[in-house]
Write an enzyme that holds these catalytic residues in place. Structure first.
Site, PDB file in Angstrom:
ATOM      1  N   HIS A 184       0.827  -1.201   0.000  1.00 16.04           N
ATOM      2  CA  HIS A 184       0.000   0.000   0.000  1.00 16.04           C
ATOM      3  C   HIS A 184       0.862   1.252   0.000  1.00 16.04           C
ATOM      4  O   HIS A 184       0.650   2.179  -0.771  1.00 16.04           O
ATOM      5  CB  HIS A 184      -0.925   0.056   1.219  1.00 16.04           C
ATOM      6  CG  HIS A 184      -1.560   1.403   1.357  1.00 16.04           C
ATOM      7  ND1 HIS A 184      -2.722   1.729   0.714  1.00 16.04           N
ATOM      8  CD2 HIS A 184      -1.146   2.530   1.982  1.00 16.04           C
ATOM      9  CE1 HIS A 184      -3.006   2.984   0.964  1.00 16.04           C
ATOM     10  NE2 HIS A 184      -2.069   3.498   1.735  1.00 16.04           N
ATOM     11  N   GLU A 230     -26.140  13.630   7.785  1.00 14.65           N
ATOM     12  CA  GLU A 230     -25.578  14.902   7.316  1.00 14.65           C
ATOM     13  C   GLU A 230     -24.357  14.704   6.422  1.00 14.65           C
ATOM     14  O   GLU A 230     -24.186  15.394   5.417  1.00 14.65           O
ATOM     15  CB  GLU A 230     -25.193  15.791   8.504  1.00 14.65           C
ATOM     16  CG  GLU A 230     -26.367  16.287   9.340  1.00 14.65           C
ATOM     17  CD  GLU A 230     -26.836  15.267  10.368  1.00 14.65           C
ATOM     18  OE1 GLU A 230     -26.207  14.190  10.495  1.00 14.65           O
ATOM     19  OE2 GLU A 230     -27.842  15.534  11.062  1.00 14.65           O
TER      20      GLU A 230
END
Ligand SMILES: Cc1ncc(C[n+]2csc(CCOP(=O)(O)OP(=O)(O)O)c2C)c(N)n1
Ligand SMILES: [Mg+2]
Length: 688
Positions: A277, A429
């Site tokens: 990674h 939200e």
């Protein structure tokens, strides 16, 4: 013996892998592990399935490809390069979206290949990703937009919008709450045009996903109402194609394709480790990896003969034909429904309909007045009636934020009503912000709404909207301790200051109903900036504009609202609900013969855009006696109040009590403003 023809698909896949490896190696930073693993499926998706026209990456009915795992940016850049995606220069010539030189300049100053994909910088990049989960959230807005556009513009036998949205998501994406919120919403809406491809490699930065992520993701998405299919090996492109075909054949739900992959595929020592990674492979490992691919070990940035033709020919052939057919359908719309065609053209070029502001209300002077949220509701509805692609909603607070669109033909956007104008985000939200960005990226004028204090739940998409220069907006009500009894959990303090810190975001806190109307006029005129409207729950007097300056001054960010004439001795400045306190103090000072001035200051950033002469005319340097009032954190106000000015603001959290008591406790009264002004004047005369 005749040579076997090269397997061009295999060559193309390994080209993507090695371009990613070489770019990361040269930049000495970036992530090649996921591109090495996912090159086969992303290549297959583009080559076989994606309906996109490389000659025009802005074709409105193209399928969207979102790399939510933005750290794997080289995967996208290599694909855009091989696909021959190009953009038009102002002189009409074509320029590659990503050239080989751009790839060689990966992550360098001024390049088109920044560390994470950036919308607007690189043609073909559909949205800015990197903050994990955001691309997933955006994709739900894009898929909603596709269906909305279809509902509004398709005619029987004339399909203008039917595009699909594909997302590549990593473990990190699916750990993020925003992706879960968005997936839940997508499942509820049955967005069958949405396909997330989950790179399940069981590796994140710290190591194996067993460390922190043990759930059954497939079961979770099934529970969200998604269609879930599995591909056991990212190299099995035929299995992947079958999964994509399954997605295309699914008409009632979004699809999650769970792909098992091996990060850093092909690297003898780093594949399947977290190192794949984070680190460049290193020269020796690069050689070994290329050897494993059957690649010339010392070649760099190599695109073997025949690869460009093979990749571009197919994608351009399919996409170009689809695009041409689409253009003909637009022509037909023009012939059969000229008005719809005209509106579509405006929508797609981010222009507004003629007379969009014809019905903006003007509010008569009224000492009792209305809450600015209330005025906002009226203005928003006046705009929605004239701007057909203005749509939005709230995170379950439409009755409180006054954001319901109530006119004829508005309706709710729901599973069976994709063309509705009222969006019900649910109590989500963060996803709301990301979905609104996805809608904005699709050409719609979209808004979200909640209490100002909960804007914190959606800061990441707000900042990304600013970074992407998207003209979306949010309606944030209950903007202060004016919330009263709900107490400190619901009383925003630091939110306005933190929103003001976002570069490019237009924050507007209007003082009365007419400033609200002017604020919307500003917002709708924005084409490259998001905005936040900060509104009161409680009623505010509607100022008498024959006595005070017109509200149109709002467009300059700050303006002289009331002035005794001549050089002012003291300046009182405020935003929103505190302007009226300054006006009352001003009237008292004026009656005493003090030359006071009131400056209404709804938007710092708009004020900063004005020229020096204007700013000096509003806040003359020579006037040191100044009082600034805002029911929020004082941070930053010294810029306008000056070193010796008084700032009346919040230094602590609020508390639960009736508003009238809070105003006294925290010092937001006309008396307090008056006293502060007197103290300022006294100091100026050397008597303090
Ligand atoms: C919101 C957010 N938090 C943290 C990061 C930093 N970060 C980048 S990639 C990553 C996780 C890598 O694991 P995964 O998502 O599975 O991707 P892979 O390494 O498998 O490609 C993290 C934590 C980020 N980009 N965004
Ligand atoms: Mg992973």
């Amino acid at each position: 013996m005749a040579q076997r023809p090269p397997d061009l698909d295999r060559l193309a896949i390994d080209t993507i892998r090695t371009l990613a490896i070489d770019a990361v190696e040269r930049a000495a930073s970036g992530h090649a592990g996921a591109p090495m693993a996912l090159a086969p499926i992303v290549y297959r998706l583009w080559h076989r399935h994606l309906r996109t026209d490389p000659a025009d990456p802005t074709w409105p009915n193209r399928d969207r490809f979102v790399l939510s795992a933005g750290h794997a940016s080289m995967l996208l850049y290599a694909m855009l390069h091989l696909a021959g995606v190009s953009s038009r220069e102002p002189d009409g010539s074509a320029r590659p979206a990503v050239s080989l030189d751009d790839i060689k300049a990966f992550r360098q100053l001024g390049s088109r290949t920044p560390g994470h994909p950036e919308f607007g910088l690189t043609p073909g990049v559909e949205t800015t990703t990197g903050p994990l989960g955001q691309g997933c959230g955006n994709s739900v807005g894009m898929a909603m937009a596709a269906r909305w556009l279809g509902a509004r513009f398709n005619r029987p036998g004339l399909t203008l919008f039917d595009y699909d949205v594909y997302v590549v998501a990593s473990d990190g994406d699916l750990m993020e709450g925003v992706a879960s919120e968005a997936a839940s919403l997508a499942g509820h809406l049955g967005l069958s045009n949405l396909c997330w491809i989950y790179d399940s490699n069981t590796i994140t930065i710290e190591g194996h996903t067993d460390l922190a992520f043990g759930e059954d993701v497939a079961a979770r998405f099934t529970a969200y109402g998604w269609n879930v299919v599995h591909v056991d090996d990212a190299n099995d492109v035929d299995a992947f194609s079958r999964a994509v075909e399954g997605f295309r054949a699914t008409w009632d739900r979004p699809t999650l394709i769970v792909v098992r992959s091996v990060i850093g595929y092909g690297s003898p020592h780093k594949q399947n480790t977290a190192k794949a990674h984070s680190d460049p492979l290193g020269a020796e490992e690069v050689r070994l990896t290329k050897r494993a691919y059957g690649w010339p070990e010392d070649a760099q940035f190599l695109v073997p003969d025949g690869v460009y033709e093979h990749v571009r020919g197919t994608i351009q052939g399919r996409g170009g034909a689809l695009h041409a057919a689409w253009r003909e359908r637009v022509e037909e719309l023009r012939r059969t429904d000229g008005e719809a065609a005209r509106l579509l053209k405006r929508l797609l070029s981010r222009e507004l309909p003629d007379d969009w502001d014809a019905d903006l209300p003007v509010f008569p002077a009224d000492p009792k007045g209305v809450a600015t949220r209330e005025a906002s509701g009226q203005v928003l509805n006046a705009l929605a009636a004239r701007i057909p692609w203005l749509l939005g909603g709230s995170a379950d607070l439409a009755p409180s934020t006054k954001t319901a669109l109530t006119g004829e033909g508005m309706g709710a956007l729901g599973p069976g009503s994709p063309g509705g104008r009222n969006l019900h985000f649910g109590v989500r939200e963060h996803a709301m912000g990301a979905v609104v960005n996805g809608l904005g990226l699709s050409g719609l004028r979209a808004f979200g709404a909640t209490f100002l204090v909960f804007s914190d739940y959606m800061r990441p998409p707000i900042r990304l909207a600013a970074l992407m220069e998207l003209p979306v907006f949010h309606v944030f009500t209950h903007d202060s301790i004016g919330v009263g009894e709900d107490g400190p959990t619901h009383q925003p303090v630091e939110q306005i200051a933190s929103l003001r810190a976002v570069p490019g975001l237009v924050v507007l806190r209007p003082a009365d109903a007419n400033e609200v109307a002017e604020a919307y006029r500003v917002i709708m005129g924005l084409t490259r900036q998001p905005a936040c409207l900060v509104l009161s729950r409680q009623a505010l007097p509607t100022l008498d504009r024959t006595r005070y300056a017109p509200a149109s001054g709002l467009s300059r960010g700050a303006y002289v609202l009331a002035d005794a004439g001549g050089a002012p001795e003291v300046i009182l400045m405020a935003t929103g609900s505190e302007v009226r306190l300054c006006v009352e103090a001003y009237e008292r000072l004026a009656a005493e013969g003090v030359r006071a001035r009131v400056v209404s200051m709804p938007s710092w950033s708009l004020f900063e855009q004005q020229d020096e002469a204007y700013r000096e005319s509003v806040l003359p340097d020579a006037v040191a006696a100044r009082v600034a009032v805002e029911q929020g954190a004082v941070i930053g106000w010294d810029r306008y109040a000056g070193r010796h000015g008084t700032v009346i603001g919040m230094h602590t959290f609020g508390t639960s009590a009736p508003l009238k008591d809070l105003l006294v406790k925290f010092g937001f009264t006309p008396d307090a403003v008056y006293e502060a002004a007197k103290a300022q004047l006294a100091r100026g005369r050397g008597t303090a």
